[in-house]
Design an enzyme around this catalytic site. Structure first.
Site, PDB file in Angstrom:
ATOM      1  N   LYS A  26     -10.545 -21.488  14.494  1.00 27.06           N
ATOM      2  CA  LYS A  26      -9.330 -20.640  14.966  1.00 27.06           C
ATOM      3  C   LYS A  26      -9.521 -19.192  15.371  1.00 27.06           C
ATOM      4  CE  LYS A  26      -7.988 -17.643  12.442  1.00 27.06           C
ATOM      5  NZ  LYS A  26      -7.526 -16.625  11.401  1.00 27.06           N
ATOM      6  N   VAL A  45     -18.496 -19.069   6.343  1.00 30.43           N
ATOM      7  CA  VAL A  45     -17.341 -18.939   5.496  1.00 30.43           C
ATOM      8  C   VAL A  45     -16.750 -17.428   5.264  1.00 30.43           C
ATOM      9  CG1 VAL A  45     -16.924 -19.234   2.853  1.00 30.43           C
ATOM     10  CG2 VAL A  45     -18.522 -20.949   4.167  1.00 30.43           C
ATOM     11  N   SER A  96      -8.868 -23.051   6.132  1.00 27.13           N
ATOM     12  CA  SER A  96      -7.670 -23.418   6.766  1.00 27.13           C
ATOM     13  C   SER A  96      -7.882 -24.802   7.456  1.00 27.13           C
ATOM     14  CB  SER A  96      -6.865 -22.150   7.368  1.00 27.13           C
ATOM     15  OG  SER A  96      -6.843 -21.097   6.647  1.00 27.13           O
ATOM     16  N   ASP A 106      -2.604 -19.415   7.399  1.00 28.64           N
ATOM     17  CA  ASP A 106      -3.278 -20.111   8.634  1.00 28.64           C
ATOM     18  C   ASP A 106      -3.223 -21.626   8.618  1.00 28.64           C
ATOM     19  OD1 ASP A 106      -3.624 -17.564   9.776  1.00 28.64           O
ATOM     20  OD2 ASP A 106      -5.871 -17.822   9.164  1.00 28.64           O
TER      21      ASP A 106
HETATM   22  O1  C5P Z   1      -2.411 -17.070   2.953  1.00 31.16           O
HETATM   23  P1  C5P Z   1      -3.858 -17.303   2.484  1.00 31.16           P
HETATM   24  O2  C5P Z   1      -4.047 -17.648   1.127  1.00 31.16           O
HETATM   25  O3  C5P Z   1      -4.901 -17.701   3.507  1.00 31.16           O
HETATM   26  O4  C5P Z   1      -4.097 -15.347   2.539  1.00 31.16           O
HETATM   27  C1  C5P Z   1      -4.919 -14.935   1.968  1.00 31.16           C
HETATM   28  C2  C5P Z   1      -4.794 -13.540   1.621  1.00 31.16           C
HETATM   29  O5  C5P Z   1      -4.418 -12.747   2.690  1.00 31.16           O
HETATM   30  C3  C5P Z   1      -3.332 -13.297   0.754  1.00 31.16           C
HETATM   31  O6  C5P Z   1      -3.633 -13.339  -0.699  1.00 31.16           O
HETATM   32  C4  C5P Z   1      -2.827 -11.883   1.271  1.00 31.16           C
HETATM   33  O7  C5P Z   1      -3.770 -10.982   0.390  1.00 31.16           O
HETATM   34  C5  C5P Z   1      -3.432 -11.740   2.660  1.00 31.16           C
HETATM   35  N1  C5P Z   1      -2.606 -12.194   3.740  1.00 31.16           N
HETATM   36  C6  C5P Z   1      -1.471 -11.227   3.894  1.00 31.16           C
HETATM   37  N2  C5P Z   1      -0.682 -11.332   4.697  1.00 31.16           N
HETATM   38  C7  C5P Z   1      -0.492 -12.634   5.545  1.00 31.16           C
HETATM   39  C8  C5P Z   1      -1.576 -13.274   5.453  1.00 31.16           C
HETATM   40  C9  C5P Z   1      -2.726 -13.149   4.195  1.00 31.16           C
HETATM   41  O8  C5P Z   1      -1.344 -10.328   3.139  1.00 31.16           O
HETATM   42  N3  C5P Z   1       0.265 -12.774   6.620  1.00 31.16           N
END
Ligand code: C5P
Length: 275
Positions: free
Chosen positions: A10, A94, A102, A135
Protein backbone atom coordinates in the site's frame (compact mmCIF):
# COMPACT_ATOMS: atom_id res chain seq x y z
CA UNK A 1 -6.06 -27.71 -2.99
CA UNK A 2 -3.67 -24.77 -2.65
CA UNK A 3 -4.92 -21.18 -2.88
CA UNK A 4 -2.66 -18.14 -3.12
CA UNK A 5 -3.53 -14.48 -2.64
CA UNK A 6 -1.30 -11.51 -3.42
CA UNK A 7 -0.83 -9.00 -0.59
CA UNK A 8 0.22 -5.90 -2.54
CA UNK A 9 2.07 -3.04 -0.90
CA UNK A 10 0.00 0.00 0.00
CA UNK A 11 1.13 3.55 -0.66
CA UNK A 12 -0.23 6.75 0.83
CA UNK A 13 0.06 9.18 -2.09
CA UNK A 14 -0.96 11.82 0.45
CA UNK A 15 -1.70 11.55 4.16
CA UNK A 16 -3.30 14.47 5.97
CA UNK A 17 -3.63 14.18 9.72
CA UNK A 18 -6.54 16.37 10.78
CA UNK A 19 -6.98 15.80 14.51
CA UNK A 20 -6.21 13.61 17.49
CA UNK A 21 -9.26 11.68 18.70
CA UNK A 22 -10.45 10.77 22.16
CA UNK A 23 -9.82 7.08 21.44
CA UNK A 24 -6.11 7.68 20.79
CA UNK A 25 -6.40 7.35 17.01
CA UNK A 26 -6.10 10.19 14.54
CA UNK A 27 -8.64 11.46 12.06
CA UNK A 28 -7.07 11.16 8.60
CA UNK A 29 -7.63 12.02 4.97
CA UNK A 30 -5.43 9.82 2.87
CA UNK A 31 -5.06 8.82 -0.75
CA UNK A 32 -4.47 5.07 -0.82
CA UNK A 33 -2.88 3.44 -3.86
CA UNK A 34 -1.55 -0.07 -4.40
CA UNK A 35 1.32 -1.46 -6.42
CA UNK A 36 1.66 -4.63 -8.46
CA UNK A 37 4.07 -6.35 -6.03
CA UNK A 38 4.12 -7.37 -2.41
CA UNK A 39 3.86 -10.34 -0.08
CA UNK A 40 1.79 -13.45 -0.81
CA UNK A 41 -0.32 -15.64 1.46
CA UNK A 42 -0.91 -19.29 0.60
CA UNK A 43 -3.41 -21.71 2.08
CA UNK A 44 -2.69 -25.42 1.67
CA UNK A 45 -3.50 -28.77 3.24
CA UNK A 46 -2.24 -29.39 6.75
CA UNK A 47 -2.02 -27.26 9.85
CA UNK A 48 0.02 -24.35 11.16
CA UNK A 49 1.59 -21.09 10.06
CA UNK A 50 4.99 -20.48 8.51
CA UNK A 51 6.83 -17.53 7.04
CA UNK A 52 9.35 -17.60 4.20
CA UNK A 53 10.76 -14.99 1.80
CA UNK A 54 13.54 -12.40 2.12
CA UNK A 55 12.05 -10.62 5.17
CA UNK A 56 10.89 -13.78 7.01
CA UNK A 57 13.51 -13.44 9.75
CA UNK A 58 12.16 -10.02 10.79
CA UNK A 59 8.89 -11.67 11.77
CA UNK A 60 10.47 -14.68 13.48
CA UNK A 61 9.15 -15.36 16.95
CA UNK A 62 6.21 -12.96 16.63
CA UNK A 63 3.37 -15.26 17.66
CA UNK A 64 0.93 -12.36 17.52
CA UNK A 65 1.07 -12.17 13.73
CA UNK A 66 -1.69 -10.30 11.88
CA UNK A 67 -2.12 -13.30 9.56
CA UNK A 68 -2.95 -15.72 12.37
CA UNK A 69 -5.16 -13.10 14.01
CA UNK A 70 -7.02 -12.61 10.71
CA UNK A 71 -7.58 -16.37 10.41
CA UNK A 72 -8.89 -16.53 13.98
CA UNK A 73 -11.25 -13.60 13.41
CA UNK A 74 -12.53 -15.10 10.21
CA UNK A 75 -13.24 -18.45 11.89
CA UNK A 76 -15.12 -16.67 14.66
CA UNK A 77 -17.11 -14.32 12.41
CA UNK A 78 -18.19 -17.02 9.97
CA UNK A 79 -18.39 -19.86 12.48
CA UNK A 80 -16.07 -22.13 10.53
CA UNK A 81 -13.16 -24.25 11.71
CA UNK A 82 -9.77 -22.56 11.29
CA UNK A 83 -8.13 -25.35 9.31
CA UNK A 84 -5.32 -25.44 6.79
CA UNK A 85 -1.69 -24.46 6.59
CA UNK A 86 -0.97 -20.78 5.96
CA UNK A 87 2.33 -19.68 4.43
CA UNK A 88 3.27 -16.01 4.36
CA UNK A 89 5.94 -15.08 1.84
CA UNK A 90 7.38 -11.86 3.20
CA UNK A 91 8.90 -9.72 0.46
CA UNK A 92 8.12 -6.30 1.93
CA UNK A 93 10.20 -4.79 4.72
CA UNK A 94 8.49 -4.90 8.11
CA UNK A 95 7.23 -1.71 9.88
CA UNK A 96 8.00 0.30 6.76
CA UNK A 97 4.90 2.34 5.87
CA UNK A 98 3.86 -0.06 3.09
CA UNK A 99 1.07 -1.65 5.10
CA UNK A 100 2.71 -5.06 4.78
CA UNK A 101 1.13 -6.56 7.89
CA UNK A 102 -2.25 -5.04 6.97
CA UNK A 103 -1.99 -6.36 3.40
CA UNK A 104 -1.09 -9.83 4.74
CA UNK A 105 -4.11 -9.79 7.06
CA UNK A 106 -6.39 -8.62 4.24
CA UNK A 107 -5.03 -11.29 1.87
CA UNK A 108 -5.69 -13.92 4.55
CA UNK A 109 -9.31 -12.74 4.80
CA UNK A 110 -9.72 -12.88 1.00
CA UNK A 111 -8.14 -16.31 0.90
CA UNK A 112 -10.47 -17.72 3.54
CA UNK A 113 -13.45 -15.98 1.90
CA UNK A 114 -12.59 -17.78 -1.36
CA UNK A 115 -12.20 -21.11 0.42
CA UNK A 116 -15.57 -20.74 2.17
CA UNK A 117 -17.53 -19.09 -0.66
CA UNK A 118 -17.94 -15.71 1.05
CA UNK A 119 -18.39 -12.61 -1.15
CA UNK A 120 -15.74 -9.89 -0.88
CA UNK A 121 -18.56 -7.40 -0.31
CA UNK A 122 -19.87 -9.30 2.75
CA UNK A 123 -20.05 -6.71 5.56
CA UNK A 124 -18.77 -9.30 8.08
CA UNK A 125 -15.53 -9.47 6.10
CA UNK A 126 -15.18 -5.69 6.32
CA UNK A 127 -15.87 -5.89 10.07
CA UNK A 128 -13.05 -8.45 10.48
CA UNK A 129 -10.70 -6.16 8.54
CA UNK A 130 -11.70 -3.09 10.52
CA UNK A 131 -11.03 -4.87 13.82
CA UNK A 132 -7.54 -5.93 12.69
CA UNK A 133 -6.15 -2.46 11.94
CA UNK A 134 -6.77 0.93 10.38
CA UNK A 135 -5.25 0.04 6.98
CA UNK A 136 -6.74 -3.45 6.70
CA UNK A 137 -10.09 -2.37 5.13
CA UNK A 138 -8.24 -0.44 2.39
CA UNK A 139 -6.02 -3.48 1.81
CA UNK A 140 -9.05 -5.79 1.70
CA UNK A 141 -10.18 -4.14 -1.55
CA UNK A 142 -6.67 -3.03 -2.66
CA UNK A 143 -8.17 -0.30 -4.82
CA UNK A 144 -7.18 3.32 -5.20
CA UNK A 145 -9.34 5.16 -2.68
CA UNK A 146 -9.62 8.10 -0.35
CA UNK A 147 -9.61 6.93 3.26
CA UNK A 148 -11.18 8.96 6.04
CA UNK A 149 -11.76 8.35 9.74
CA UNK A 150 -8.91 6.10 10.96
CA UNK A 151 -8.53 5.23 7.28
CA UNK A 152 -11.42 2.77 7.18
CA UNK A 153 -14.08 5.01 5.57
CA UNK A 154 -13.28 4.37 1.92
CA UNK A 155 -14.30 6.20 -1.22
CA UNK A 156 -12.97 4.60 -4.42
CA UNK A 157 -11.35 7.03 -6.87
CA UNK A 158 -9.86 6.60 -10.30
CA UNK A 159 -6.31 5.30 -10.19
CA UNK A 160 -3.35 5.51 -12.57
CA UNK A 161 -2.73 1.81 -13.33
CA UNK A 162 0.65 1.00 -14.81
CA UNK A 163 2.32 4.19 -13.63
CA UNK A 164 5.98 3.32 -12.83
CA UNK A 165 6.94 3.45 -9.14
CA UNK A 166 10.22 3.05 -7.31
CA UNK A 167 10.09 2.18 -3.58
CA UNK A 168 13.14 2.80 -1.40
CA UNK A 169 13.62 1.90 2.26
CA UNK A 170 16.82 2.84 4.09
CA UNK A 171 16.60 -0.14 6.44
CA UNK A 172 15.22 1.49 9.57
CA UNK A 173 12.00 0.21 11.11
CA UNK A 174 9.78 3.02 12.43
CA UNK A 175 6.96 2.54 14.96
CA UNK A 176 3.66 3.85 13.59
CA UNK A 177 2.34 4.57 17.09
CA UNK A 178 5.42 6.61 17.94
CA UNK A 179 5.28 8.65 14.72
CA UNK A 180 1.62 9.51 15.37
CA UNK A 181 2.48 10.40 18.97
CA UNK A 182 5.05 12.91 17.76
CA UNK A 183 2.67 14.65 15.32
CA UNK A 184 2.54 18.34 16.31
CA UNK A 185 -1.28 18.54 16.44
CA UNK A 186 -1.54 21.24 13.77
CA UNK A 187 -4.27 20.70 11.16
CA UNK A 188 -2.74 21.76 7.84
CA UNK A 189 -5.95 21.36 5.88
CA UNK A 190 -8.03 18.99 3.79
CA UNK A 191 -7.10 16.82 0.86
CA UNK A 192 -8.01 18.46 -2.46
CA UNK A 193 -10.52 17.06 -4.91
CA UNK A 194 -8.81 16.96 -8.29
CA UNK A 195 -7.58 13.96 -10.28
CA UNK A 196 -5.29 11.46 -8.58
CA UNK A 197 -1.92 12.95 -9.39
CA UNK A 198 -2.97 16.56 -8.96
CA UNK A 199 -4.52 15.74 -5.57
CA UNK A 200 -1.42 13.82 -4.52
CA UNK A 201 0.93 16.59 -5.66
CA UNK A 202 -1.07 19.30 -3.91
CA UNK A 203 -1.15 17.15 -0.78
CA UNK A 204 1.45 16.15 1.79
CA UNK A 205 2.36 13.49 4.28
CA UNK A 206 1.90 15.06 7.72
CA UNK A 207 3.74 12.14 9.29
CA UNK A 208 6.95 12.97 7.43
CA UNK A 209 8.32 15.55 9.92
CA UNK A 210 7.79 13.31 13.00
CA UNK A 211 9.17 10.28 11.13
CA UNK A 212 12.25 12.28 10.07
CA UNK A 213 12.78 13.33 13.68
CA UNK A 214 13.06 9.62 14.56
CA UNK A 215 14.92 8.52 11.42
CA UNK A 216 16.74 11.47 9.77
CA UNK A 217 17.92 9.20 6.92
CA UNK A 218 14.37 9.53 5.49
CA UNK A 219 15.40 13.06 4.44
CA UNK A 220 18.33 11.61 2.47
CA UNK A 221 16.05 9.13 0.69
CA UNK A 222 13.57 11.89 -0.27
CA UNK A 223 16.37 14.19 -1.50
CA UNK A 224 17.95 11.47 -3.62
CA UNK A 225 14.60 10.52 -5.20
CA UNK A 226 13.66 14.15 -5.83
CA UNK A 227 16.93 14.66 -7.72
CA UNK A 228 16.15 11.92 -10.25
CA UNK A 229 15.20 12.92 -13.83
CA UNK A 230 11.62 12.27 -14.93
CA UNK A 231 10.15 12.06 -11.45
CA UNK A 232 6.44 12.99 -11.13
CA UNK A 233 5.99 12.74 -7.34
CA UNK A 234 8.24 11.92 -4.39
CA UNK A 235 6.85 11.20 -0.93
CA UNK A 236 7.19 9.13 2.20
CA UNK A 237 4.48 6.46 2.58
CA UNK A 238 2.46 5.99 5.77
CA UNK A 239 4.52 6.48 8.90
CA UNK A 240 7.73 5.67 6.98
CA UNK A 241 10.46 4.93 6.48
CA UNK A 242 9.73 3.76 2.91
CA UNK A 243 9.63 6.57 0.35
CA UNK A 244 8.43 6.30 -3.21
CA UNK A 245 8.82 8.09 -6.50
CA UNK A 246 6.31 8.02 -9.36
CA UNK A 247 7.60 8.35 -12.92
CA UNK A 248 6.00 8.96 -16.28
CA UNK A 249 8.23 6.38 -17.99
CA UNK A 250 9.67 3.00 -16.95
CA UNK A 251 13.13 3.99 -18.23
CA UNK A 252 13.27 6.90 -15.78
CA UNK A 253 12.33 4.52 -12.94
CA UNK A 254 15.12 2.15 -14.03
CA UNK A 255 17.70 4.93 -14.13
CA UNK A 256 16.63 6.15 -10.69
CA UNK A 257 16.86 2.63 -9.26
CA UNK A 258 20.39 2.32 -10.65
CA UNK A 259 21.35 5.65 -9.08
CA UNK A 260 19.98 4.57 -5.69
CA UNK A 261 21.80 1.23 -5.93
CA UNK A 262 25.08 2.96 -6.84
CA UNK A 263 24.87 5.50 -4.01
CA UNK A 264 23.34 3.28 -1.31
CA UNK A 265 23.71 -0.42 -2.09
CA UNK A 266 22.31 -1.33 1.34
CA UNK A 267 18.97 0.40 0.81
CA UNK A 268 16.03 -1.82 -0.18
CA UNK A 269 14.51 -1.01 -3.58
CA UNK A 270 11.51 -2.27 -5.49
CA UNK A 271 10.78 -1.31 -9.08
CA UNK A 272 7.06 -1.73 -9.57
CA UNK A 273 3.95 0.04 -10.91
CA UNK A 274 0.64 1.34 -9.58
CA UNK A 275 -2.17 -1.18 -9.92
O1 C5P B 1 -4.81 0.62 13.45
P1 C5P B 1 -3.42 0.15 13.65
O2 C5P B 1 -3.31 -0.88 14.74
O3 C5P B 1 -2.75 -0.31 12.39
O4 C5P B 1 -2.60 1.42 14.13
C1 C5P B 1 -1.33 1.35 14.75
C2 C5P B 1 -1.13 2.57 15.61
O5 C5P B 1 -1.04 3.74 14.79
C3 C5P B 1 -2.27 2.85 16.57
O6 C5P B 1 -2.09 2.19 17.77
C4 C5P B 1 -2.21 4.35 16.73
O7 C5P B 1 -1.23 4.68 17.67
C5 C5P B 1 -1.71 4.82 15.38
N1 C5P B 1 -2.78 5.29 14.49
C6 C5P B 1 -3.41 6.50 14.78
N2 C5P B 1 -4.40 6.96 13.95
C7 C5P B 1 -4.76 6.25 12.85
C8 C5P B 1 -4.13 5.03 12.55
C9 C5P B 1 -3.14 4.58 13.40
O8 C5P B 1 -3.10 7.15 15.76
N3 C5P B 1 -5.71 6.74 12.06
Amino acid sequence: MTLTEPAPAKLNLALHVRRRREDGYHELETLFAFVADGDTVTLSEGEGFEVDGPFASELAGKGDNLVTRAAERFAEAFDVEARGRITLTKRLPVASGLGGGSADAAATLRLLARRHGIALADPRLFACADALGSDVPACLYSRTAIGRGRGERLEPVEGAPGMPVLLVNPGVAVSTAEVFRRWDGIDRGALGASDLLATARAGRNDLEPPARAIAPVIGDVLALLAAQPGVALVRMSGSGATCFALFDKPAARGAAAAAVRAGHPGWWRLETALS
